[in-house]
Design a protein around this motif. Structure first.
Motif, mmCIF file in Angstrom:
data_model
loop_
_atom_site.group_PDB
_atom_site.id
_atom_site.type_symbol
_atom_site.label_atom_id
_atom_site.label_comp_id
_atom_site.label_asym_id
_atom_site.label_seq_id
_atom_site.Cartn_x
_atom_site.Cartn_y
_atom_site.Cartn_z
ATOM 1 N N ASP A 1 0.887 -1.195 -0.131
ATOM 2 C CA ASP A 1 0.014 0.209 0.032
ATOM 3 C C ASP A 1 0.982 1.210 0.020
ATOM 4 O O ASP A 1 0.558 2.220 -0.783
ATOM 5 N N LYS A 2 1.995 1.271 0.801
ATOM 6 C CA LYS A 2 2.618 2.322 0.872
ATOM 7 C C LYS A 2 3.215 2.840 -0.456
ATOM 8 O O LYS A 2 3.408 3.944 -0.700
ATOM 9 N N GLU A 3 3.634 1.751 -1.371
ATOM 10 C CA GLU A 3 4.325 2.041 -2.643
ATOM 11 C C GLU A 3 3.066 2.718 -3.410
ATOM 12 O O GLU A 3 3.507 3.763 -4.100
ATOM 13 N N LEU A 4 1.876 2.250 -3.350
ATOM 14 C CA LEU A 4 0.874 2.745 -4.331
ATOM 15 C C LEU A 4 0.761 3.842 -3.751
ATOM 16 O O LEU A 4 0.512 5.049 -4.805
ATOM 17 N N GLU A 5 0.466 4.372 -2.416
ATOM 18 C CA GLU A 5 0.165 5.641 -2.042
ATOM 19 C C GLU A 5 1.386 6.757 -2.559
ATOM 20 O O GLU A 5 0.768 7.785 -2.781
ATOM 21 N N THR A 6 2.548 6.128 -2.393
ATOM 22 C CA THR A 6 3.609 6.958 -2.918
ATOM 23 C C THR A 6 3.518 7.317 -4.418
ATOM 24 O O THR A 6 3.564 8.459 -4.870
ATOM 25 N N LEU A 7 3.101 6.412 -5.266
ATOM 26 C CA LEU A 7 3.204 6.748 -6.562
ATOM 27 C C LEU A 7 2.028 7.602 -6.887
ATOM 28 O O LEU A 7 2.148 8.302 -7.935
ATOM 29 N N VAL A 8 0.542 7.363 -6.278
ATOM 30 C CA VAL A 8 -0.259 8.167 -6.483
ATOM 31 C C VAL A 8 -0.033 9.597 -6.123
ATOM 32 O O VAL A 8 -0.483 10.484 -6.972
ATOM 33 N N SER A 9 0.630 9.724 -5.030
ATOM 34 C CA SER A 9 0.816 11.138 -4.503
ATOM 35 C C SER A 9 1.694 12.087 -5.416
ATOM 36 O O SER A 9 1.673 13.253 -5.292
ATOM 37 N N MET A 10 2.752 11.161 -5.981
ATOM 38 C CA MET A 10 3.552 12.057 -6.798
ATOM 39 C C MET A 10 3.153 12.114 -8.393
ATOM 40 O O MET A 10 3.551 12.617 -9.149
ATOM 41 N N GLY A 11 1.993 11.560 -8.304
ATOM 42 C CA GLY A 11 1.331 11.529 -9.762
ATOM 43 C C GLY A 11 1.979 10.646 -10.893
ATOM 44 O O GLY A 11 1.569 10.657 -12.171
ATOM 45 N N ALA A 12 2.611 9.628 -10.581
ATOM 46 C CA ALA A 12 3.110 8.623 -11.472
ATOM 47 C C ALA A 12 1.987 7.715 -11.962
ATOM 48 O O ALA A 12 2.361 7.077 -13.034
ATOM 49 N N ILE A 13 1.134 7.408 -10.939
ATOM 50 C CA ILE A 13 0.006 6.546 -11.432
ATOM 51 C C ILE A 13 -1.226 7.258 -11.150
ATOM 52 O O ILE A 13 -1.274 8.047 -10.037
ATOM 53 N N THR A 14 -2.309 6.780 -11.349
ATOM 54 C CA THR A 14 -3.573 7.225 -11.000
ATOM 55 C C THR A 14 -4.190 6.510 -9.932
ATOM 56 O O THR A 14 -3.787 5.266 -9.591
ATOM 57 N N LYS A 15 -5.085 7.031 -9.285
ATOM 58 C CA LYS A 15 -5.793 6.411 -8.207
ATOM 59 C C LYS A 15 -6.603 5.011 -8.594
ATOM 60 O O LYS A 15 -6.306 4.147 -8.126
ATOM 61 N N LYS A 16 -7.137 5.094 -9.925
ATOM 62 C CA LYS A 16 -7.691 4.096 -10.579
ATOM 63 C C LYS A 16 -6.624 2.837 -10.859
ATOM 64 O O LYS A 16 -6.910 1.851 -10.527
ATOM 65 N N GLU A 17 -5.419 3.191 -11.220
ATOM 66 C CA GLU A 17 -4.426 2.324 -11.473
ATOM 67 C C GLU A 17 -4.021 1.520 -10.175
ATOM 68 O O GLU A 17 -3.617 0.486 -10.074
ATOM 69 N N ALA A 18 -4.217 2.397 -9.193
ATOM 70 C CA ALA A 18 -3.737 1.827 -7.889
ATOM 71 C C ALA A 18 -4.824 0.860 -7.308
ATOM 72 O O ALA A 18 -4.463 -0.125 -6.724
ATOM 73 N N GLU A 19 -5.910 1.191 -7.624
ATOM 74 C CA GLU A 19 -7.135 0.367 -7.220
ATOM 75 C C GLU A 19 -7.048 -1.159 -8.010
ATOM 76 O O GLU A 19 -7.212 -2.077 -7.339
ATOM 77 N N ILE A 20 -6.937 -0.955 -9.268
ATOM 78 C CA ILE A 20 -6.566 -2.124 -9.934
ATOM 79 C C ILE A 20 -5.433 -3.094 -9.427
ATOM 80 O O ILE A 20 -5.483 -4.398 -9.210
ATOM 81 N N ALA A 21 -4.258 -2.224 -9.271
ATOM 82 C CA ALA A 21 -3.102 -3.042 -8.789
ATOM 83 C C ALA A 21 -3.428 -3.755 -7.438
ATOM 84 O O ALA A 21 -3.110 -4.937 -7.528
ATOM 85 N N GLN A 22 -4.213 -3.210 -6.422
ATOM 86 C CA GLN A 22 -4.613 -3.675 -5.256
ATOM 87 C C GLN A 22 -5.635 -4.880 -5.497
ATOM 88 O O GLN A 22 -5.475 -6.003 -4.888
ATOM 89 N N GLN A 23 -6.757 -4.596 -6.267
ATOM 90 C CA GLN A 23 -7.732 -5.573 -6.417
ATOM 91 C C GLN A 23 -7.321 -6.954 -7.300
ATOM 92 O O GLN A 23 -7.954 -7.953 -6.667
ATOM 93 N N PHE A 24 -6.670 -6.456 -8.111
ATOM 94 C CA PHE A 24 -6.218 -7.727 -8.861
ATOM 95 C C PHE A 24 -4.804 -8.387 -8.691
ATOM 96 O O PHE A 24 -4.645 -9.270 -9.393
ATOM 97 N N ASN A 25 -4.086 -7.732 -7.753
ATOM 98 C CA ASN A 25 -2.611 -7.980 -7.627
ATOM 99 C C ASN A 25 -1.811 -7.800 -8.847
ATOM 100 O O ASN A 25 -1.109 -8.877 -9.375
ATOM 101 N N ARG A 26 -1.977 -6.952 -9.741
ATOM 102 C CA ARG A 26 -1.293 -6.576 -10.849
ATOM 103 C C ARG A 26 -0.324 -5.411 -10.517
ATOM 104 O O ARG A 26 -0.689 -4.560 -9.862
ATOM 105 N N PRO A 27 0.642 -5.553 -11.302
ATOM 106 C CA PRO A 27 1.836 -4.564 -11.129
ATOM 107 C C PRO A 27 1.407 -3.335 -12.163
ATOM 108 O O PRO A 27 0.941 -3.323 -13.132
ATOM 109 N N THR A 28 1.751 -2.114 -11.514
ATOM 110 C CA THR A 28 1.575 -1.017 -12.347
ATOM 111 C C THR A 28 2.945 -0.771 -13.160
ATOM 112 O O THR A 28 4.033 -1.335 -12.939
#
Length: 125
Positions: A79-106
């Motif tokens: 979660d901390k990696e996804l939160e960091t990537l979202v906060s810096m604008g590297a990925i979208t919140k939707k991309e983070a949700e997909i990564a969490q829900q389906f265990n897929r890499p960004t």
């Protein structure tokens, strides 16, 4: 052993190396003379952000594709990696949700948090 290709880093740092499945990308880079900036090495600062392409399966890690969620191998991201990537604008919140829900890499990862599973191509962000 899996192939890790570093491309686009400093002059003379484009190279293919081999790593054990389960190695952390940042450690592999450092042990092979590839310079990836780091500040915290704990997944909080975002300084070690890199682009990753899975070259083991020819599968694009573009999380904008409609079929993305149903394809690929499971890759758990903290979660901390996804939160960091979202906060810096590297990925979208939707991309983070997909990564969490389906265990897929960004398509963008933090080198200090990225555990190598298969052959990958690594580029600067």
């Amino acid at each position: 052993m899996v192939s890790v290709i570093f491309c686009g880093f400093a002059e003379g740092q484009n190279k293919r190396v081999y790593a054990k499945s389960g190695d952390v990308l940042l450690r592999v880079a450092q042990s092979n003379g590839i310079v990836i900036p780091t500040d915290c090495t704990d997944g909080m600062c975002g300084s070690c952000v890199v682009r990753i392409e899975d070259i083991a399966t020819d599968e694009s890690m573009d999380s904008n594709a409609e079929e993305y969620a149903s394809k690929g191998k499971a890759v758990y991201m903290e979660d901390k990696e996804l939160e960091t990537l979202v906060s810096m604008g590297a990925i979208t919140k939707k991309e983070a949700e997909i990564a969490q829900q389906f265990n897929r890499p960004t398509p963008v990862r933090l080198a200090c948090q990225c555990v190598i599973k298969d052959a990958i191509l690594v580029k600067p962000y």
